[in-house]
Design a protein around this motif. Structure first.
Motif, mmCIF file in Angstrom:
data_model
loop_
_atom_site.group_PDB
_atom_site.id
_atom_site.type_symbol
_atom_site.label_atom_id
_atom_site.label_comp_id
_atom_site.label_asym_id
_atom_site.label_seq_id
_atom_site.Cartn_x
_atom_site.Cartn_y
_atom_site.Cartn_z
ATOM 1 N N ARG A 51 0.854 -1.146 -0.012
ATOM 2 C CA ARG A 51 0.101 0.005 -0.118
ATOM 3 C C ARG A 51 0.938 1.267 0.090
ATOM 4 N NH1 ARG A 51 -5.178 1.517 3.318
ATOM 5 N NH2 ARG A 51 -5.395 2.711 1.305
ATOM 6 N N GLU A 52 2.104 1.145 0.591
ATOM 7 C CA GLU A 52 2.846 2.391 0.550
ATOM 8 C C GLU A 52 4.394 1.904 -0.042
ATOM 9 O OE1 GLU A 52 1.390 4.987 1.517
ATOM 10 O OE2 GLU A 52 -0.266 4.405 3.132
ATOM 11 N N ILE A 53 4.959 3.005 -0.459
ATOM 12 C CA ILE A 53 6.471 2.922 -0.785
ATOM 13 C C ILE A 53 7.377 2.212 -0.178
ATOM 14 C CG2 ILE A 53 8.486 4.296 -1.331
ATOM 15 C CD1 ILE A 53 6.330 4.388 -3.660
ATOM 16 N N ASP A 54 7.165 2.347 1.207
ATOM 17 C CA ASP A 54 8.144 1.613 2.201
ATOM 18 C C ASP A 54 7.806 0.213 2.293
ATOM 19 O OD1 ASP A 54 6.163 2.682 3.710
ATOM 20 O OD2 ASP A 54 7.369 2.572 5.565
ATOM 21 N N PRO A 81 4.727 19.731 -21.328
ATOM 22 C CA PRO A 81 3.841 20.444 -20.233
ATOM 23 C C PRO A 81 4.553 21.360 -19.484
ATOM 24 C CG PRO A 81 4.632 18.319 -19.356
ATOM 25 C CD PRO A 81 4.826 18.151 -20.958
ATOM 26 N N ASP A 82 4.059 22.324 -18.921
ATOM 27 C CA ASP A 82 4.583 23.480 -18.088
ATOM 28 C C ASP A 82 4.982 22.775 -16.787
ATOM 29 O OD1 ASP A 82 4.226 25.792 -19.670
ATOM 30 O OD2 ASP A 82 2.228 25.351 -19.361
ATOM 31 N N LYS A 83 4.576 21.649 -16.177
ATOM 32 C CA LYS A 83 4.864 21.065 -15.062
ATOM 33 C C LYS A 83 4.237 19.769 -15.177
ATOM 34 C CE LYS A 83 6.757 21.070 -10.870
ATOM 35 N NZ LYS A 83 6.955 19.997 -10.967
ATOM 36 N N LEU A 84 5.013 18.775 -14.205
ATOM 37 C CA LEU A 84 4.280 17.459 -14.008
ATOM 38 C C LEU A 84 4.128 17.652 -12.606
ATOM 39 C CD1 LEU A 84 7.144 14.912 -15.523
ATOM 40 C CD2 LEU A 84 4.985 15.710 -16.455
ATOM 41 N N ASN A 85 2.683 16.859 -12.386
ATOM 42 C CA ASN A 85 2.296 16.658 -11.070
ATOM 43 C C ASN A 85 2.348 15.065 -10.808
ATOM 44 O OD1 ASN A 85 -0.468 19.279 -10.768
ATOM 45 N ND2 ASN A 85 1.693 19.288 -10.859
ATOM 46 N N ILE A 86 3.052 14.443 -9.536
ATOM 47 C CA ILE A 86 3.192 13.106 -9.294
ATOM 48 C C ILE A 86 2.640 12.714 -8.002
ATOM 49 C CG2 ILE A 86 4.764 11.302 -9.072
ATOM 50 C CD1 ILE A 86 6.605 12.971 -10.794
ATOM 51 N N ALA A 87 1.809 11.902 -7.992
ATOM 52 C CA ALA A 87 1.295 11.580 -6.387
ATOM 53 C C ALA A 87 1.107 10.011 -6.613
ATOM 54 C CB ALA A 87 -0.102 12.210 -6.536
ATOM 55 N N TYR A 88 1.123 9.799 -5.359
ATOM 56 C CA TYR A 88 0.650 8.409 -4.763
ATOM 57 C C TYR A 88 -0.303 8.617 -3.708
ATOM 58 C CZ TYR A 88 5.937 7.982 -5.327
ATOM 59 O OH TYR A 88 7.372 8.229 -5.734
ATOM 60 N N HIS A 97 -0.539 2.727 -6.581
ATOM 61 C CA HIS A 97 -0.298 3.385 -8.060
ATOM 62 C C HIS A 97 -0.144 4.807 -8.153
ATOM 63 C CE1 HIS A 97 -4.608 4.349 -6.971
ATOM 64 N NE2 HIS A 97 -4.428 5.508 -7.693
ATOM 65 N N ILE A 98 0.732 5.022 -9.021
ATOM 66 C CA ILE A 98 1.405 6.322 -9.170
ATOM 67 C C ILE A 98 0.841 7.098 -10.171
ATOM 68 C CG2 ILE A 98 3.763 7.392 -9.407
ATOM 69 C CD1 ILE A 98 4.128 4.122 -8.357
ATOM 70 N N HIS A 99 0.217 8.295 -10.031
ATOM 71 C CA HIS A 99 -0.246 9.187 -11.167
ATOM 72 C C HIS A 99 0.941 10.120 -11.481
ATOM 73 C CE1 HIS A 99 -4.348 8.801 -9.805
ATOM 74 N NE2 HIS A 99 -3.822 8.801 -8.627
ATOM 75 N N ILE A 100 1.039 10.167 -12.895
ATOM 76 C CA ILE A 100 1.793 11.399 -13.527
ATOM 77 C C ILE A 100 1.211 12.141 -14.606
ATOM 78 C CG2 ILE A 100 3.994 11.889 -14.862
ATOM 79 C CD1 ILE A 100 5.244 9.139 -13.782
ATOM 80 N N VAL A 101 0.888 13.268 -14.167
ATOM 81 C CA VAL A 101 -0.088 14.032 -15.070
ATOM 82 C C VAL A 101 0.688 15.386 -15.507
ATOM 83 C CG1 VAL A 101 -2.441 15.368 -14.669
ATOM 84 C CG2 VAL A 101 -1.894 13.410 -13.299
ATOM 85 N N ASP B 82 -4.076 6.198 8.646
ATOM 86 C CA ASP B 82 -4.715 5.082 7.716
ATOM 87 C C ASP B 82 -4.205 4.750 6.371
ATOM 88 O OD1 ASP B 82 -6.656 4.146 9.584
ATOM 89 O OD2 ASP B 82 -7.443 6.339 9.384
ATOM 90 N N LYS B 83 -3.609 6.203 6.008
ATOM 91 C CA LYS B 83 -2.959 6.108 4.428
ATOM 92 C C LYS B 83 -1.839 7.149 4.567
ATOM 93 C CE LYS B 83 -2.639 4.703 0.295
ATOM 94 N NZ LYS B 83 -1.193 5.099 0.271
ATOM 95 N N LEU B 84 -0.878 7.014 3.829
ATOM 96 C CA LEU B 84 -0.058 8.281 3.193
ATOM 97 C C LEU B 84 -0.355 8.549 1.902
ATOM 98 C CD1 LEU B 84 3.589 6.996 4.125
ATOM 99 C CD2 LEU B 84 2.114 8.092 5.626
ATOM 100 N N ASN B 85 -0.314 10.010 1.817
ATOM 101 C CA ASN B 85 -0.529 10.557 0.406
ATOM 102 C C ASN B 85 0.833 11.270 0.295
ATOM 103 O OD1 ASN B 85 -3.888 11.845 0.547
ATOM 104 N ND2 ASN B 85 -3.116 9.956 0.448
#
Lengths: 142, 142
Positions: A51-54, A81-88, A97-101, B82-85
């Motif tokens: 569920r988490e990176i670690d 793009p002007d910028k990437l947004n990355i989020a888990y 899952h990892i978003h790259i927007v 409960d979760k990391l963001n």
């Protein structure tokens, strides 16, 4: 990476129902989100019960970092793009899952984040989608 | 990592004005955001002129991944969320920085993302902040 990749790995239906398959890398399955407002790529590490990176062993984390970086480079060169947004995040979909927007100064939510209740959603038209899938699959598999 | 770390590195004032310093790791400077609604840590890689992950040399990216993972583990063990963001956005602050936010099923924005225009903000009270800084600095420097 073969020792930790699950052969029978299943992608969460929330992801498969909103995304199109682009290809498999050593750790991740790569998808394009079908949302014409933002060029949006998703990486799903094909490892069970994380569920988490670690939760990911170090060697596999490094490979995942390589794949995030590679997908960033593809997204930057293709969409400019002007910028990437990355989020888990994973608040709604348990599977890591990892978003790259790709974000643009003129996009509909700039400069706010796109993960908000009023997120605009519209599918690509079929011609555009065909081109995107063909181009991105070529880049991902090359 | 010493070859790419800038001695004269400056942290963006938007970060220093809203965060408290916790410590330095080989790549990153670590901060606590002073927002009592969400336990919120920030890593700033001390490398000049990078805006995206794929601007960072591979070896330093691996080190950054180790530091993200280490801060995730500290955040999970200390706050029991409960979760990391995790997010690298940079739409408003140019300098690359990584957010690690502890989310709870009962927090004020769950399950939505916290990066939205109506983000709630409140400083910690001083007693709580003193404890947090002491505990987190000990964990980060151990």
């Amino acid at each position: 990476m073969k020792d930790i990749i699950s052969r029978d790995f299943l992608i969460d239906p929330e992801i498969t129902s909103s995304c199109l398959y682009l290809g498999d890398w050593p750790i991740s399955r790569v998808f394009l989100k079908n949302n014409a407002y933002f060029p949006w790529l998703i990486l799903v590490p094909r490892i069970e019960n994380i569920r988490e990176i670690d939760d990911i062993p170090q060697k596999a984390r490094y490979q995942l970092m390589d794949e995030i970086s590679q997908l960033c480079s593809i997204t930057r060169s293709y969409f400019q793009p002007d910028k990437l947004n990355i989020a888990y995040l994973g608040n709604k979909v348990n599977q890591l899952h990892i978003h790259i927007v790709a974000r643009f100064l003129e996009d509909i939510l700039w400069p706010e984040g796109i993960w908000q209740p009023a997120q605009p959603t519209a599918c690509y038209d079929n011609l555009k989608l065909t081109t995107l899938l063909s181009d991105l699959r070529t880049k991902i598999l090359s």
